[in-house]
Each structure stands twice: as C-alpha cells, then as structure tokens.
Motif scaffolding. Sequence first.
Motif, short mmCIF file in Angstrom:
data_model
loop_
_atom_site.label_atom_id
_atom_site.label_comp_id
_atom_site.label_asym_id
_atom_site.label_seq_id
_atom_site.Cartn_x
_atom_site.Cartn_y
_atom_site.Cartn_z
N ILE A 384 0.85 -1.14 -0.03
CA ILE A 384 0.13 -0.05 -0.16
C ILE A 384 0.98 1.51 -0.08
N PHE A 385 0.53 2.12 -0.89
CA PHE A 385 1.25 3.14 -1.16
C PHE A 385 0.05 4.44 -0.88
N ALA A 386 0.81 5.75 -0.36
CA ALA A 386 -0.04 6.79 -0.05
C ALA A 386 0.84 7.99 -0.20
N LEU A 387 0.20 9.06 -0.47
CA LEU A 387 0.67 10.22 -1.05
C LEU A 387 1.43 11.20 0.13
N ASP A 388 2.60 11.66 0.11
CA ASP A 388 2.89 12.39 1.35
C ASP A 388 2.77 14.00 1.13
N SER A 389 3.29 14.71 1.82
CA SER A 389 2.99 16.28 1.78
C SER A 389 3.20 16.70 0.53
N LYS A 390 4.50 16.21 -0.17
CA LYS A 390 4.87 16.88 -1.62
C LYS A 390 4.06 16.05 -2.89
N GLN A 391 3.02 15.26 -2.46
CA GLN A 391 2.20 14.53 -3.43
C GLN A 391 3.17 13.56 -4.18
N ARG A 392 3.99 12.85 -3.51
CA ARG A 392 4.69 11.86 -3.86
C ARG A 392 4.26 10.39 -3.25
N TYR A 393 4.11 9.38 -3.90
CA TYR A 393 3.84 8.40 -3.37
C TYR A 393 4.84 7.52 -2.43
N GLN A 394 4.65 7.10 -1.29
CA GLN A 394 5.63 6.41 -0.44
C GLN A 394 5.10 4.99 -0.13
N GLN A 395 5.69 4.13 -0.24
CA GLN A 395 5.46 2.86 0.48
C GLN A 395 5.10 2.66 2.01
N ARG A 396 3.83 2.48 2.60
CA ARG A 396 3.34 2.37 3.88
C ARG A 396 3.31 0.99 4.60
N ILE A 397 2.93 0.24 3.72
CA ILE A 397 2.17 -1.01 4.16
C ILE A 397 2.78 -2.33 3.36
N SER A 398 3.46 -3.42 3.76
CA SER A 398 3.79 -4.42 3.20
C SER A 398 3.45 -5.59 3.77
#
Length: 504
Positions: A384-398
């Motif tokens: 699961i990836f989520a947008l950070d404050s700079k609107q970039r996707y970061q992996q959050r869940i594996s």
Amino acid sequence: MANKRLHNYLIQVLILTSIAFGPSAFARDFYEFSHFQLNAPFNISQEPIRANLLPNTGKEIILIGEKDKTPQLAIFAFVEQDKQYKLVLNVELSKSYFAFDVSDENSTGEQSLYFLATDKVVHFKPELKQPFVDSVSVSSMYVNQDADYLKQANFVTDLNDDGLSDVILSGFSSLNIYLNLGNDEFLKQSLPINPTVEIFDGSVSYTEKPYYLIDTNFDQHKDIVIGGDGELLAFTQNNLGHFSTESTSISVNKEITSTNWWDSRGADGKNLDQSDFSHRTVDTLKDINNDDIPDLIVRFTQSSGVLDKSNDYEVYLGKNNDGALIYGDKADTAIQSEGTLAQLDFVDLNSDDRHEVMASSFDISVSQIIGALLTGSVDQDVLIFALDSKQRYQQRISEQVEMKFSLTSGKSGAPVIKLADLDGDGAKELILSDGENQLKIFPGLKKGNILHKQSQMLDIRLPQNGVLLTSDDLNQDGKAELIVRYDSEDGAERRNRLLILQAK
C-alpha cells in the motif's frame, strides 16, 4: 500462608507479563460477525450483482447461473421481519444475452439492470410479469446469437448527468453512443474511434479501445478520451449532451502510447524482442489528489529478458492551464517495487479524498519459478502506497499472501486481497487470506498509519479462487458485508451457495 504467598506471586507474574508483552502479544477480536447463507435454485456462475432494483430497503442480490444447461436469474432480498434473505424471483434468461451491466444510482438511489444482445439492449424490470423489456436497438462489434455464458461489461452509464442511463458500445469502425432522451427515445451518435485490429492466418481480432470519461476543458461535462502516441485525444461534450466528432489533442510524454507492450508488433508482424526494450502505456485517468483535475497513470515496463522485467507506474498530475488540461513531460511521482507490480487499485482508504494505491508484487526470478514449481505456491506481496505532503507516493504497508496453483488442473488459487470498511468508521480494513480456512483482517485507521498493527483471524471456508470473495454495503448502513461464493474447485455441493458476513 504459603498458599496465599504463592497466589500473590502468581498475580504479580501475570501483571508483569502483561506489562512486558503489551496488548500486541495477545490476539484481539475487533469484529463479531453475523452469517447468512443463500441457496440458489441453480449453480451460480457469475459474481453476485448487488443493486437497488426493488422498493425495499437496501440492495438486492441478483444471482446468475444455469440449471439443466438453461441460463437462470434469481433475486434475493432481505426481509426485515424474518431477518434473512429470501428468494423473490427466479426466471430463465435468453441465450441471446451475452453481457450485463448495472446503471448508476439515480437521485433516489435506485438502479437498473441491463442485458446486451447482438442488436439490442434489454432493460430488466423485475416488477413486471414479463420483466425483459427492449430498451434500444444497437449495433456493435459484439455479435453473439447463442451465448455460452454471460459476462459483466461496461456499456451503460449516465454520460450527461441527467439521471438517465445512456449506452456506449464499440463498433467495427466507430464508438457508438445512444443518448437517453427519456420516454424510450435515444439519440445515436458515432465517434471516429476504431477498435484495435489484429490480422492472423485465417482470423481477425477486434479489441475495444479503452476510453475514459473525464472533464478535459473544465466545463463540468464528461468528455470521451482515448490514448494516442504521445498524446491523449479528447472528444468534448457540449451542453446538449452531444460529442464533437473532431478530437482535441492533449500533449503528453512522447514515449507514452495506448498499446500494451505485449500487443505491439514490429514490421514483420512479430512481438517485441524482450531482451531489451522499455515501454510506456496509458493505464488510467482519474483524480487521485482531490483537486478536481484528472491525473494520468502510466505503466512503465523495462525489460532485459523474459525473466528480467520491471513494471513500475508513473503518475503525471494534471493541471488547469486557463481552462485547458495539461500534463508535464516528466512524471510527478512513481509507484515502484523491487518485484513486478500488478493489479493496481487506486482507492481512498481513510476518507480524506486522496487516493492510496494497493498493488501486488511478484518475484519472477528463475529461483522463484523453480521454487514455485516444487511447492505449488508462490509468495505475493501486498503493498500500500500513500501520497506524502509533496504529493509523492511512498510505500507504507507490506504484507504477504500465498498464491497456489495446480500443474494437474492448470488452475491457480488466487489469494483473498480485499479492502472494505467493515465497521462504518470511514477507514477501510485490509482483508487477506491466511491458508485455506482463515482470513486475516487489519482494521483501518482514519489517521496516522493507515492500518492497525494488530490483526484479527476469522475462521471461514474460503473459495480456492480468492477473487470470489467480494464486498458491498448491502443494507446501506455504511458498513460493508463480505460476500463469498464457491466454484467447481470447491466442490459441487457448494456451487449454489452464497455466504454473507456482516460485522455486528
């Protein structure tokens, strides 16, 4: 006295143990479930249709299957006084129908079910003695007079937001639109959008070209958009619901095409050489960051051999440039993994109107393939990836699930990978299969970490194919139910069975 000291000592040990391990050391049940079982009068062959067709509260469950080689349809509705689902209609289906679709909800939340035949669209009205009513005569590239099975298709939608169901179908030389004017009248329009044609020895293949319904000129009307080579082509809609027959070009990265790499051919008619290539193709168009501007998602494949591919996804954020939709030449963010990504699902997990991404990732190395052949299973990562404050996707869940397959039958057992808000708090739970008879449920969180670190195990007879487990808010109380059906691999006695789990 000695017994009292021993008793006090044991109590202290228990207290210290609970402090040391904390709540995460013990299993916890977040949900209790009620179970409903539906037994259809035939073997179920399609995913249950959930739609609000009748005036009773909530959605009905429409089942499609066959009995004695005759297609059948059954409707189950929840009867409040009996607290259970009951069969309210069972009718035969014509073999001339080969596809079905459900309309969008109208202003009162009602929906309609439609069937597609070679020359017409049929409106299913369960309240009538003869429930199959011809709606509109159509022409398309779909020609099938005697269908072996029905298929879910997308041919009904409300194009101009007037509350009426319109029809859109791909023909052999155009995209045909049938605009619903009301009173059983339809206005036909044809757009110069051709299907993809492949010519083989003794056969020809026609494939519908993907189209997207988005607003490209910010006039609050949905336009029809297709992919091109280094551009998107938009057929704009005016105030009367008519579409321009001349397209407007929207420039994108020149390497982006509308053709999948496996469908691309060289001058000799052969597939691409997989030893060295890169390929970008349009995956979808949708607003992912809640700015009312459609964003472009592109699948980016790089290959150094059949077993050495990376499959990433690039996101180009849309911008409003004085009423015109534009995209940058470089991606604003990307969704990447060490393995090969597949099954991307853009979904708002915590009701913040920004889309997270759930994806599956596989390792397709030689060692992984040999291991899979020996064990009959392969590991599949759920990311699961989520947008950070700079609107970039970061992996959050594996998390990890196991996919099984049989070299004897040639069929694979897909794992359960599902997102659903079971408790109605606005945050979706992650639901994964764990073995053949258990679900692992990670509760969703509205803030912070997206998912709770703890999970709940639920004992349930799972289908071999995890895709057969779906979810929907059937009684429209804000909480999704889990819906489980079974196939031939699960035993003949279960093929008419449907199981519904509802969190209390």
